[in-house]
Design a protein around this motif. Structure first.
Motif, PDB file in Angstrom:
ATOM      1  N   GLN A  80      40.610 126.944   9.870  1.00  0.00           N
ATOM      2  CA  GLN A  80      40.020 127.808   8.845  1.00  0.00           C
ATOM      3  C   GLN A  80      38.838 127.161   8.136  1.00  0.00           C
ATOM      4  OE1 GLN A  80      41.685 131.247   9.444  1.00  0.00           O
ATOM      5  NE2 GLN A  80      40.878 131.081   7.385  1.00  0.00           N
ATOM      6  N   GLY A  81      38.561 125.892   8.440  1.00  0.00           N
ATOM      7  CA  GLY A  81      37.402 125.230   7.853  1.00  0.00           C
ATOM      8  C   GLY A  81      37.701 124.310   6.697  1.00  0.00           C
ATOM      9  N   TYR A  82      38.981 123.957   6.493  1.00  0.00           N
ATOM     10  CA  TYR A  82      39.356 123.049   5.400  1.00  0.00           C
ATOM     11  C   TYR A  82      39.634 121.670   5.985  1.00  0.00           C
ATOM     12  CZ  TYR A  82      40.024 127.511   3.019  1.00  0.00           C
ATOM     13  OH  TYR A  82      39.840 128.766   2.494  1.00  0.00           O
ATOM     14  N   GLU A  83      38.680 120.763   5.844  1.00  0.00           N
ATOM     15  CA  GLU A  83      38.802 119.471   6.503  1.00  0.00           C
ATOM     16  C   GLU A  83      39.626 118.464   5.706  1.00  0.00           C
ATOM     17  OE1 GLU A  83      35.280 116.868   6.483  1.00  0.00           O
ATOM     18  OE2 GLU A  83      34.219 118.544   5.547  1.00  0.00           O
ATOM     19  N   ASP A  84      39.738 118.631   4.399  1.00  0.00           N
ATOM     20  CA  ASP A  84      40.395 117.625   3.566  1.00  0.00           C
ATOM     21  C   ASP A  84      41.810 118.044   3.198  1.00  0.00           C
ATOM     22  OD1 ASP A  84      38.266 115.776   3.400  1.00  0.00           O
ATOM     23  OD2 ASP A  84      37.267 117.041   1.924  1.00  0.00           O
ATOM     24  N   LEU A  85      42.658 117.054   3.056  1.00  0.00           N
ATOM     25  CA  LEU A  85      44.034 117.327   2.663  1.00  0.00           C
ATOM     26  C   LEU A  85      44.120 117.925   1.262  1.00  0.00           C
ATOM     27  CD1 LEU A  85      45.884 114.136   3.977  1.00  0.00           C
ATOM     28  CD2 LEU A  85      46.014 116.440   4.900  1.00  0.00           C
ATOM     29  N   ASN A  86      43.243 117.492   0.372  1.00  0.00           N
ATOM     30  CA  ASN A  86      43.352 117.989  -1.001  1.00  0.00           C
ATOM     31  C   ASN A  86      43.012 119.471  -1.126  1.00  0.00           C
ATOM     32  OD1 ASN A  86      40.595 117.844  -0.700  1.00  0.00           O
ATOM     33  ND2 ASN A  86      40.302 116.147  -2.126  1.00  0.00           N
ATOM     34  N   GLN A 343      34.178 120.292  18.334  1.00  0.00           N
ATOM     35  CA  GLN A 343      35.213 119.410  17.814  1.00  0.00           C
ATOM     36  C   GLN A 343      34.746 118.701  16.546  1.00  0.00           C
ATOM     37  OE1 GLN A 343      38.502 118.338  19.414  1.00  0.00           O
ATOM     38  NE2 GLN A 343      38.092 120.442  20.000  1.00  0.00           N
ATOM     39  N   GLN A 344      33.549 118.129  16.593  1.00  0.00           N
ATOM     40  CA  GLN A 344      33.113 117.288  15.484  1.00  0.00           C
ATOM     41  C   GLN A 344      32.501 118.076  14.340  1.00  0.00           C
ATOM     42  OE1 GLN A 344      30.620 114.183  17.292  1.00  0.00           O
ATOM     43  NE2 GLN A 344      32.391 112.852  17.258  1.00  0.00           N
ATOM     44  N   LEU A 345      31.668 119.073  14.655  1.00  0.00           N
ATOM     45  CA  LEU A 345      30.985 119.812  13.598  1.00  0.00           C
ATOM     46  C   LEU A 345      31.809 120.989  13.087  1.00  0.00           C
ATOM     47  CD1 LEU A 345      27.356 119.867  15.077  1.00  0.00           C
ATOM     48  CD2 LEU A 345      28.401 118.187  13.542  1.00  0.00           C
ATOM     49  N   GLN A 391      30.854 130.206  19.363  1.00  0.00           N
ATOM     50  CA  GLN A 391      31.318 128.910  18.900  1.00  0.00           C
ATOM     51  C   GLN A 391      32.462 129.114  17.903  1.00  0.00           C
ATOM     52  OE1 GLN A 391      29.501 125.523  19.338  1.00  0.00           O
ATOM     53  NE2 GLN A 391      28.996 126.604  21.213  1.00  0.00           N
ATOM     54  N   VAL A 392      33.239 128.052  17.704  1.00  0.00           N
ATOM     55  CA  VAL A 392      34.395 128.182  16.812  1.00  0.00           C
ATOM     56  C   VAL A 392      33.968 128.532  15.397  1.00  0.00           C
ATOM     57  CG1 VAL A 392      35.835 126.638  18.206  1.00  0.00           C
ATOM     58  CG2 VAL A 392      34.435 125.684  16.361  1.00  0.00           C
ATOM     59  N   GLY A 393      32.813 128.036  14.967  1.00  0.00           N
ATOM     60  CA  GLY A 393      32.347 128.378  13.636  1.00  0.00           C
ATOM     61  C   GLY A 393      32.045 129.862  13.492  1.00  0.00           C
ATOM     62  N   THR A 394      31.518 130.472  14.552  1.00  0.00           N
ATOM     63  CA  THR A 394      31.236 131.910  14.524  1.00  0.00           C
ATOM     64  C   THR A 394      32.534 132.709  14.543  1.00  0.00           C
ATOM     65  OG1 THR A 394      29.144 131.549  15.702  1.00  0.00           O
ATOM     66  CG2 THR A 394      30.043 133.775  15.720  1.00  0.00           C
ATOM     67  N   ILE A 395      33.488 132.271  15.351  1.00  0.00           N
ATOM     68  CA  ILE A 395      34.793 132.950  15.371  1.00  0.00           C
ATOM     69  C   ILE A 395      35.440 132.886  14.000  1.00  0.00           C
ATOM     70  CG2 ILE A 395      37.120 132.873  16.352  1.00  0.00           C
ATOM     71  CD1 ILE A 395      35.859 131.820  18.937  1.00  0.00           C
ATOM     72  N   ARG A 396      35.352 131.745  13.361  1.00  0.00           N
ATOM     73  CA  ARG A 396      35.922 131.605  12.011  1.00  0.00           C
ATOM     74  C   ARG A 396      35.248 132.561  11.037  1.00  0.00           C
ATOM     75  NH1 ARG A 396      34.542 126.197  10.528  1.00  0.00           N
ATOM     76  NH2 ARG A 396      36.394 125.530  11.665  1.00  0.00           N
ATOM     77  N   LEU A 397      33.930 132.617  11.086  1.00  0.00           N
ATOM     78  CA  LEU A 397      33.184 133.462  10.151  1.00  0.00           C
ATOM     79  C   LEU A 397      33.436 134.944  10.401  1.00  0.00           C
ATOM     80  CD1 LEU A 397      31.030 133.569   7.891  1.00  0.00           C
ATOM     81  CD2 LEU A 397      29.298 133.594   9.690  1.00  0.00           C
ATOM     82  N   LYS A 398      33.494 135.345  11.679  1.00  0.00           N
ATOM     83  CA  LYS A 398      33.606 136.759  12.024  1.00  0.00           C
ATOM     84  C   LYS A 398      35.043 137.279  11.954  1.00  0.00           C
ATOM     85  CE  LYS A 398      29.256 137.402  13.456  1.00  0.00           C
ATOM     86  NZ  LYS A 398      28.320 138.429  12.944  1.00  0.00           N
ATOM     87  N   LEU A 399      36.021 136.441  12.277  1.00  0.00           N
ATOM     88  CA  LEU A 399      37.392 136.935  12.434  1.00  0.00           C
ATOM     89  C   LEU A 399      38.410 136.345  11.464  1.00  0.00           C
ATOM     90  CD1 LEU A 399      37.748 137.037  16.328  1.00  0.00           C
ATOM     91  CD2 LEU A 399      37.464 138.968  14.789  1.00  0.00           C
ATOM     92  N   LEU A 400      38.178 135.136  10.990  1.00  0.00           N
ATOM     93  CA  LEU A 400      39.207 134.471  10.190  1.00  0.00           C
ATOM     94  C   LEU A 400      38.960 134.559   8.689  1.00  0.00           C
ATOM     95  CD1 LEU A 400      39.827 131.248  12.323  1.00  0.00           C
ATOM     96  CD2 LEU A 400      40.784 133.545  12.585  1.00  0.00           C
TER      97      LEU A 400
END
Length: 437
Positions: A80-86, A343-345, A391-400
């Motif tokens: 979902q785009g949340y990289e940090d545990l906090n 994976q990285q970005l 790309q996964v970022g587009t899927i996240r933006l469009k669908l998630l």
């Protein structure tokens, strides 16, 4: 019960109409598409399989959050785009998140998730990779005739005094050197390594293990290894020939190779003198490095343009037209670079900021799991649509990332997605496709 302390406020009027606001809109989430990740996970059984191989040292009596829920919370968060545990300190209260994890109470805190990362050791990391491979095999309804395995390494900058950090001269920084293996767009290996090694370190052993399992599942499958010159080691080439695994691997330029390719380069230079535009000629040469056990066939590409010469060499066991093998087969490995960037970005696999080595390896694997879920949405749910190559970022933006109102009582949970959401039909189509399997 109404919130008597609710404070109203407003914004400048529009068309003689007042704009009034307050925070009394109820339970609203921006992550409504999280339910698609839940469907993809249920289809694959991915995180349940990971939970089965990761030891849980906690006493059952004192467990509040099941380990599988912790894994889901962490992997879904990365997707979902949340990289940090906090970030989870707030997300744990979100009703959509609780619904996706099939919970009625607050989810785990960032401290609990941090303790999860400390449980992984070498044995668990190996087991996680085995599950990735098994899920890849299970994704085929029938045995494939041919599989191309792409190997590549990349840099992963360190965040401080982590275990295993080293300075890498080529990248000019302190970093790790993870190894990735893809087959098409599907991820097989996401292996963290220190950077004081060559790009091909352990690649041979990993190829041997992959070959054994893939041929156990599909005895007649043809395997092709594709990689750049960092993986051109004669022992790996010799093993591929012994194991009947084809290869297409870049070969670093050197004076001997350039001398063997000089006739082709002379043709390219002569053609450029006649027609001043980039000229390319391809041919076969036989070459054996001093460390090789025998000569091997090499595709030579001679390119001449206004910028000068640009020779390239690829050693291969494949037969065919050298130009077609180079352009259509070898150069296609560049698509793997997009997968590594995802994976990285897009999925933060380089967020390796833990001090311990295995905790960082676990973070790389969690990113890999998030990729597998999103790749399943792309491969199964988005096939034949305009987002089939997104790309996964587009899927996240469009669908998630969908605004959602949640109403929950003892009998049902109702999710009201935004009426203005532009991809409503696509969302339903993806959900049905994931559920149909």
């Amino acid at each position: 019960m109404p919130n008597c302390k609710q404070k109203d406020f407003g914004f400048p009027s529009f068309d003689r109409r007042k704009i009034e606001a307050n925070f009394g809109g109820g339970e609203v989430s921006s992550d409504g598409g999280l339910m698609l990740l839940r469907e993809a996970d249920r289809r694959l059984g991915l995180l349940e399989a990971l939970d089965a191989v990761l030891p849980d040292p906690r006493h059952p009596v004192f467990i509040t959050h099941r380990q599988v829920d912790l894994l889901r919370q962490r992997v879904y968060g990365i997707a979902q785009g949340y990289e940090d545990l906090n970030d989870h300190e707030t997300l744990r209260k979100d009703l959509v998140w609780q619904t996706a994890l099939e919970r009625d109470t607050e989810l785990a805190s960032d401290s609990t998730l941090c303790r999860l990362e400390q449980r992984v050791d070498r044995q668990a990391a190996v087991a996680f990779h085995q599950i990735l491979l098994e899920k890849f095999i299970a994704s085929f309804s029938e045995a494939p005739a041919e599989l191309i395995l792409d190997f590549d390494a990349t840099d992963d900058r360190v965040h401080g005094q982590q275990e295993g950090r080293h300075y890498h001269g080529y990248y000019g920084d302190w970093c790790f050197l993870p190894l990735y293996v893809f087959c098409g767009e599907q991820l097989l290996v996401s292996y963290l390594r220190p950077s004081n090694i060559g790009a091909s370190h352990h690649a041979w052993a990993i190829l041997k293990l992959l070959t054994a399992r893939l041929r156990e599942a599909w005895p007649a499958v043809r395997l092709i290894v594709r990689a750049d010159s960092g993986f051109c080691r004669w022992r790996m080439l010799h093993w591929c020939e012994w194991a009947s695994v084809d290869y297409l691997i870049g070969l670093a330029r050197n004076p001997r190779l350039e001398k063997l390719g000089q006739p082709l380069m002379a043709q390219a230079q002569a053609a450029f003198a006649t027609a001043p535009k980039k000229q390319r000629f391809f041919g076969w040469i036989d070459y054996a490095a001093d460390t090789w056990d025998q000569p091997r066939r090499v595709i030579a590409k001679a390119e001449y343009s206004a910028k000068g010469t640009n020779p390239r060499f690829v050693v291969t066991s494949l037969e065919g037209d050298p130009e077609e093998l180079y352009d259509k087969v070898y150069c296609a490995r560049g698509e793997m670079e997009n997968r590594i960037k995802e994976q990285q970005l897009g999925l933060f696999s380089d967020r390796t900021s833990c001090h311990g080595w295995w905790a960082n390896q676990f973070r790389v694997l969690l990113s890999a799991c998030a990729y597998v879920l999103l790749e399943t949405i792309r491969r199964v749910g988005l096939a034949g649509t305009e987002l089939a190559r997104a790309q996964v970022g587009t899927i996240r933006l469009k669908l998630l990332k969908i605004g959602t109102v949640i109403m929950r009582n003892t009998r049902r949970i109702r999710l009201f997605f935004s009426s203005a959401y532009p991809a409503q039909e696509l969302f339903v189509q993806v959900c049905q496709a994931l559920r149909s399997g």
